[in-house]
Motif scaffolding. Structure first.
Motif, PDB file in Angstrom:
ATOM      1  N   THR A 149       0.799  -1.223   0.000  1.00 58.81           N
ATOM      2  CA  THR A 149       0.000   0.000   0.000  1.00 58.81           C
ATOM      3  C   THR A 149       0.829   1.270   0.000  1.00 58.81           C
ATOM      4  O   THR A 149       0.303   2.342  -0.309  1.00 58.81           O
ATOM      5  CB  THR A 149      -0.918   0.034   1.239  1.00 58.81           C
ATOM      6  OG1 THR A 149      -0.106   0.131   2.423  1.00 58.81           O
ATOM      7  CG2 THR A 149      -1.759  -1.233   1.319  1.00 58.81           C
ATOM      8  N   GLU A 179       1.971   2.547   2.753  1.00 58.57           N
ATOM      9  CA  GLU A 179       1.852   3.099   4.099  1.00 58.57           C
ATOM     10  C   GLU A 179       2.993   2.558   4.953  1.00 58.57           C
ATOM     11  O   GLU A 179       3.143   1.347   5.117  1.00 58.57           O
ATOM     12  CB  GLU A 179       0.502   2.705   4.712  1.00 58.57           C
ATOM     13  CG  GLU A 179       0.350   3.083   6.168  1.00 58.57           C
ATOM     14  CD  GLU A 179       0.537   4.571   6.414  1.00 58.57           C
ATOM     15  OE1 GLU A 179       1.494   4.937   7.125  1.00 58.57           O
ATOM     16  OE2 GLU A 179      -0.255   5.360   5.878  1.00 58.57           O
ATOM     17  N   GLY A 210       0.578   5.273  -2.742  1.00 63.08           N
ATOM     18  CA  GLY A 210      -0.615   4.650  -2.186  1.00 63.08           C
ATOM     19  C   GLY A 210      -0.999   5.240  -0.846  1.00 63.08           C
ATOM     20  O   GLY A 210      -2.025   4.889  -0.271  1.00 63.08           O
ATOM     21  N   ASP A 211      -0.178   6.161  -0.338  1.00 69.68           N
ATOM     22  CA  ASP A 211      -0.437   6.785   0.957  1.00 69.68           C
ATOM     23  C   ASP A 211      -1.563   7.808   0.834  1.00 69.68           C
ATOM     24  O   ASP A 211      -2.019   8.152  -0.255  1.00 69.68           O
ATOM     25  CB  ASP A 211       0.829   7.447   1.485  1.00 69.68           C
ATOM     26  CG  ASP A 211       0.898   7.441   3.004  1.00 69.68           C
ATOM     27  OD1 ASP A 211      -0.173   7.303   3.638  1.00 69.68           O
ATOM     28  OD2 ASP A 211       2.006   7.587   3.551  1.00 69.68           O
ATOM     29  N   ARG A 212      -1.976   8.381   1.990  1.00 70.76           N
ATOM     30  CA  ARG A 212      -3.083   9.325   2.029  1.00 70.76           C
ATOM     31  C   ARG A 212      -2.767  10.607   1.270  1.00 70.76           C
ATOM     32  O   ARG A 212      -1.623  11.016   1.147  1.00 70.76           O
ATOM     33  CB  ARG A 212      -3.437   9.643   3.471  1.00 70.76           C
ATOM     34  CG  ARG A 212      -4.027   8.448   4.225  1.00 70.76           C
ATOM     35  CD  ARG A 212      -4.206   8.778   5.687  1.00 70.76           C
ATOM     36  NE  ARG A 212      -2.928   9.052   6.322  1.00 70.76           N
ATOM     37  CZ  ARG A 212      -2.769   9.936   7.317  1.00 70.76           C
ATOM     38  NH1 ARG A 212      -3.790  10.645   7.743  1.00 70.76           N
ATOM     39  NH2 ARG A 212      -1.595  10.127   7.859  1.00 70.76           N
ATOM     40  N   ASP A 213      -3.828  11.236   0.780  1.00 68.83           N
ATOM     41  CA  ASP A 213      -3.674  12.427  -0.039  1.00 68.83           C
ATOM     42  C   ASP A 213      -2.983  13.551   0.720  1.00 68.83           C
ATOM     43  O   ASP A 213      -2.105  14.232   0.175  1.00 68.83           O
ATOM     44  CB  ASP A 213      -5.059  12.896  -0.520  1.00 68.83           C
ATOM     45  CG  ASP A 213      -4.969  14.065  -1.489  1.00 68.83           C
ATOM     46  OD1 ASP A 213      -4.392  13.888  -2.574  1.00 68.83           O
ATOM     47  OD2 ASP A 213      -5.457  15.159  -1.148  1.00 68.83           O
ATOM     48  N   GLU A 216      -3.198   7.837  -2.791  1.00 65.64           N
ATOM     49  CA  GLU A 216      -4.176   6.784  -2.531  1.00 65.64           C
ATOM     50  C   GLU A 216      -4.374   5.895  -3.759  1.00 65.64           C
ATOM     51  O   GLU A 216      -5.483   5.522  -4.113  1.00 65.64           O
ATOM     52  CB  GLU A 216      -5.501   7.378  -2.056  1.00 65.64           C
ATOM     53  CG  GLU A 216      -5.353   8.223  -0.786  1.00 65.64           C
ATOM     54  CD  GLU A 216      -6.664   8.817  -0.301  1.00 65.64           C
ATOM     55  OE1 GLU A 216      -7.736   8.369  -0.773  1.00 65.64           O
ATOM     56  OE2 GLU A 216      -6.630   9.704   0.550  1.00 65.64           O
TER      57      GLU A 216
END
Length: 621
Positions: free
Chosen positions: A189, A191, A474-477, A495
């Protein structure tokens, strides 16, 4: 034709191309050795005035090389590929036809030598890849009534009970059956911080267990799991990727036209077919066949000495033309390891940190290591904890210097001190709460910091003329935008699932040749789809390295810019050699066409040209 039939035909053609490539690789060195032996033996017999045996040796060796070359040319033309090999075949064939056997043998040696150089570069890259990919785990532990059994991952069946130990990679998709899991899903992901999964929750293959051992029930086979899906994305991306052409082949058509025109004109005007042979021999594109591979192999070797594994000369050529760069975030532009950004407390921050870090010495959790590391950075004196208990994925509690200390999730701390106030600022990648003697004491706010060399690399890429630099994560915006703003990137996409990263790369291809840089399984399909994929040397390297064209063997982002500089320098030297070689060859062709150079003299003259351009090409290393 159906979609399935199309896919079958594509796979069959791909397999045939792979088999052909392997055959050419296996034959290149033996052909070179045969050509050298044939030429040496033929010249030796000629010196002894054994002309018949000299001719037999030269014809035999050249004929074998010519046959292998003819097969290669035929298959290339079937694939609608045109290269310099056609000119070499014409030169060898014409020299044999008109009895210029020494000239034919010289051309055979030069051609086979160039093929061997390219094979050497490819084998050098392949050997480095084998070493990297040998580290990928292949086994899993199945729990049965008889105990534990190691099995190959491909043999896992739906419903099998698996034991996932600390440090293991989850082999298949499934749900947790016993215990709680603390997983590192960064490879999937992006993260960087660990996630907790409870009994009954689904987990994905490819995640790493960084907590206590737990048991899971396989819900899918290895072939149908998340990791296998990413591998299929890699294969699809490779099939849709534009093929890399050899730099020398781009000059082949024009060079062939000039050569044939001069040869025909010389034979027609003089009435002597030998002049056409002399033109073909002296025009044999050895400066291209040899100088370009030499320059590119030298560049590949230079890159290797700098900790950069480049998978072949074709990759080096493409690398020199990069104008767009796409970065992954976690582990690429950021460290991939959490650090404390802020301590929210009404007490003395260093004292709270000292107590928490003293307790966290007893834990192997990623967050615990970050707390201890921060305390050591501040040179705090830590105490030994006692009566420690830890709930995996939740928190840890124990006695430190006659104080009861607990650190963990919000629910874990709330259960020990009742109500607690949420910190007002709170935007970080994660938070850990601390209680002292049954009272809430403060919160640690964590972040995944930007690498110290990231900004310098971005600035260096700008100076190298890279016109567009973006981020695909893939991390948060909110996290992605913060990194993009700090580094001055042109675009941030956040994301993203692995398939969406592939689409992001394809979108960037509209702006030029794209370099994609990443380090995890989730980056692998995008690495395969880019013009050049670069895998950064980190813990998740093996999966990304399989899909990448370039592997940075050291965890140093500066090598990204270095790889482009080496590629551009090598290409420049290769082009210098091409232009010089073509110029000298055209001049020699004109001289041969006018009757001033015989076929054997042409072969010797070509040798002098070869030596000159090869020495120039060696400067690339």
């Amino acid at each position: 034709m159906s979609e399935a039939a199309d896919q079958f035909e594509c796979d069959r053609n791909l397999a045939q191309a792979v088999d052909l490539s392997r055959m050419q690789t296996a034959l290149s060195l033996p052909l070179f050795v045969l050509a050298v032996l044939g030429l040496g033996t033929g010249l030796s017999f000629a010196w002894l005035r054994l002309d018949r045996w000299s001719a037999i040796a030269l014809i035999s060796a050249t004929a074998v090389v010519l046959f292998a070359l003819a097969v290669d040319v035929f298959l290339s033309l079937r694939r609608r590929e045109f290269g310099l090999d056609i000119i070499a075949a014409l030169a060898m064939g014409a020299a044999l036809w008109f009895g210029e056997y020494v000239a034919a043998g010289v051309v055979a040696v030069m051609f086979a030598g160039g093929q061997s150089l390219e094979t050497y570069a490819q084998k050098r890259a392949d050997s480095g890849m084998s070493e990297l990919l040998s580290r990928v785990p292949r086994l899993a532990v199945i729990v049965t009534d008889a105990g534990f059994t190691d099995v190959v991952i491909d043999d896992i069946l739906v419903g099998d009970r698996l034991l996932i130990r600390n440090g293991d990679v989850v082999p298949v998709d499934g749900h947790i059956d016993a215990g709680q899991a603390v997983l590192n899903e960064a490879a999937l992901t992006g993260e960087s911080l660990p996630v907790r999964r409870k009994t009954g929750q689904m987990i994905m293959s490819g995640a790493s267990n960084i907590g206590d051992a737990f048991e899971m029930i396989a819900a899918r086979s290895a072939a149908a799991s998340t990791y296998a899906g990413i591998v299929r994305l890699i294969a699809q991306a490779r099939r849709s990727k534009a093929p890399m052409s050899r730099l020398a082949d781009r000059y082949a058509l024009a060079f062939l036209a000039v050569t044939v025109a001069i040869a025909i004109l010389a034979a027609f005007l003089s009435g002597e077919p030998a002049r056409a042979v002399a033109v073909l021999v002296v025009a044999t594109p050895c400066p291209l066949i040899l100088a370009v591979p030499v320059a590119l192999v030298a560049g590949v070797s230079k890159a290797s000495r700098n900790g950069i594994l480049i998978k072949g000369a074709g990759v080096l050529e493409f690398l020199a033309s990069i104008t767009v760069v796409v970065f992954d975030k976690t582990g690429t532009l950021t460290t991939g390891q959490p650090t404390i950004r802020h301590i929210d407390t009404d007490a003395v921050p260093n004292e709270l940190l000292r107590l928490a870090a003293s307790l966290d010495q007893a834990s192997s959790h990623t967050i615990a290591r970050a707390v201890v590391a921060e305390a050591k950075r501040r040179k705090l004196v830590l105490s030994m904890p006692a009566t420690v208990t830890e709930a995996p994925g939740e928190g840890i509690e124990g006695d430190v210097a006659h104080r009861r200390v607990a650190i963990g999730t919000r629910d874990f701390i709330a259960a020990r001190c009742g109500t607690m106030q949420q910190p007002a600022h709170a935007i970080g990648t994660a938070m850990a709460y601390v209680a002292i003697d049954g009272h809430y004491a403060g919160t640690f706010v964590f972040q995944d910091p930007i690498r110290t060399d990231a900004l310098a690399v971005v600035e260096k890429l700008r100076r190298l003329g890279i016109k567009r630099i973006s981020l695909a994560t893939g991390d948060r915006d909110v996290v992605g935008k913060a990194v993009g703003q700090a580094l001055g990137l042109d675009l941030v996409r956040a994301e993203l699932a692995p398939a969406q990263k592939v689409e992001a790369v394809k979108d960037e291809l509209k702006h030029g040749h794209v370099m994609m840089i990443g380090d995890g399984v989730n980056d692998a399909p995008a690495l395969a789809a880019a013009s050049v994929g670069v895998a950064v040397g980190r813990g998740n390297l093996a999966a990304a390295a399989e899909a990448a064209d370039v592997v940075l063997l050291r965890d140093n982002l500066q090598l990204v810019a270095t790889s482009i500089e080496i590629a551009r320098w090598s290409r420049r030297i290769a082009l210098e050699s091409v232009y010089a070689g073509i110029g000298l060859s055209v001049a020699a062709m004109i001289a041969a066409g006018c009757g001033y150079v015989s076929p054997i003299q042409g072969a010797l003259l070509q040798e002098i040209i070869d030596v000159a351009v090869i020495f120039n090409a060696l400067r690339a290393g």
